[in-house]
Design an enzyme around this catalytic site. Structure first.
Site, PDB file in Angstrom:
ATOM      1  N   CYS A  73      40.295  45.586  40.028  1.00 39.46           N
ATOM      2  CA  CYS A  73      39.382  44.920  40.965  1.00 39.46           C
ATOM      3  C   CYS A  73      37.960  45.116  40.451  1.00 39.46           C
ATOM      4  O   CYS A  73      37.485  46.246  40.349  1.00 39.46           O
ATOM      5  CB  CYS A  73      39.548  45.523  42.359  1.00 39.46           C
ATOM      6  SG  CYS A  73      38.391  44.876  43.570  1.00 39.46           S
ATOM      7  N   CYS A 197      35.174  38.249  44.666  1.00 34.34           N
ATOM      8  CA  CYS A 197      36.210  38.836  43.810  1.00 34.34           C
ATOM      9  C   CYS A 197      35.620  38.976  42.411  1.00 34.34           C
ATOM     10  O   CYS A 197      35.255  37.979  41.787  1.00 34.34           O
ATOM     11  CB  CYS A 197      37.453  37.958  43.796  1.00 34.34           C
ATOM     12  SG  CYS A 197      38.730  38.544  42.671  1.00 34.34           S
TER      13      CYS A 197
END
Length: 266
Positions: A73, A197
């Site tokens: 991530c 994101c």
């Protein structure tokens, strides 16, 4: 069991963060899911544990909101770097599920850090459809260029593409604007649209380069794109290697903010 937690967010992508360098915290999938629940827990897109490392300064483990361990991530990587800095870690080299990363704190004002994170190299960016690409930037991503992304049906289209590929994928819809790439992302594990994101922003910038979108800055084979996610602004830079059509020295830059810290019984 009472644990001390920290909540960070990077461009609206939020995380429950825990210092587990002693290795004494072991949470179940159900407990992690509870912590991430926005009604019955703390509320977040995911959870991260900062741990010890034999090779580097610390390690990063990332769990999706469903409680299952996830892939890399990018926004989480920036947030855990700010978290480590907050805990007093000076050198920010760490290992994650996709390998080595390093980060640099570009600035800090109160509880807001600006972090430059080195991402994984990207070996290729194959075209999938007329206006779409499928690539891996530490996590798999489907990227599709669309018009008027603000009114695009991200939820329905995101659900479709999320399960289209074996193992599932994250889904990004990108609109090319004069001064930015406007991006919306549907994330697997969260099973909904998130405000930002990092690996998706990275994938979208690389797909933009391959598709011929003019970078916002370029010098030789190195390029930079500015992106506007729903939760804030990000920047991606990389170096294109013509000999094998790969991307090296990939960096993601953006904010990381400490929201609060507290004790919680779980």
């Amino acid at each position: 069991m009472k644990i001390h937690i920290y909540k960070f967010q990077g461009a609206g992508n939020d995380f429950v963060c825990i210092d587990n360098r002693k290795g004494d915290i072991h949470l179940t999938t159900k407990q992690i899911n509870h912590l991430c629940d926005r009604r019955f827990g703390i509320g977040s897109d995911g959870m991260m544990l900062i741990g010890s490392s034999r090779k580097y300064d610390f390690s990063m483990r990332y769990f999706n909101a469903d409680g299952k361990e996830g892939s890399m991530c990018g926004n989480g990587g920036r947030c855990i770097s700010a978290f480590a800095n907050y805990l007093g870690v000076e050198k920010l080299e760490f290992e994650a599920i996709d390998g080595y990363h390093n980060a640099k704190i570009l600035s800090r004002k109160d509880n807001v850090w600006k972090v430059r994170l080195k991402m994984s190299d990207v070996d290729s960016c194959p075209k999938f459809g007329r206006k779409s690409y499928f690539l891996n930037t530490g996590s798999p991503h489907y990227v599709e260029f669309v018009k008027d992304v603000d009114n695009y049906p991200v939820d329905t289209k995101g659900k479709y593409w999320r399960y289209y590929f074996e193992g599932g994928t994250n889904v990004n819809f990108v609109e090319v604007c004069p001064d930015t790439l406007k991006i919306r992302t549907y994330e697997r594990g969260v099973e909904a649209e998130t405000y930002a994101c990092g690996t998706g922003a990275t994938a979208s910038a690389i797909a933009a380069y391959v598709s011929g979108v003019k970078p916002h800055a370029a010098k030789g084979d190195r390029f930079t794109y500015k992106l506007n996610a729903r939760g804030g602004k990000l920047e991606v830079s990389a170096e294109y290697k013509k000999e094998d059509k790969s991307f090296r020295e990939v960096y993601l830059t953006g904010p990381a903010t400490l929201v609060f810290e507290c004790d919680i019984e779980i």
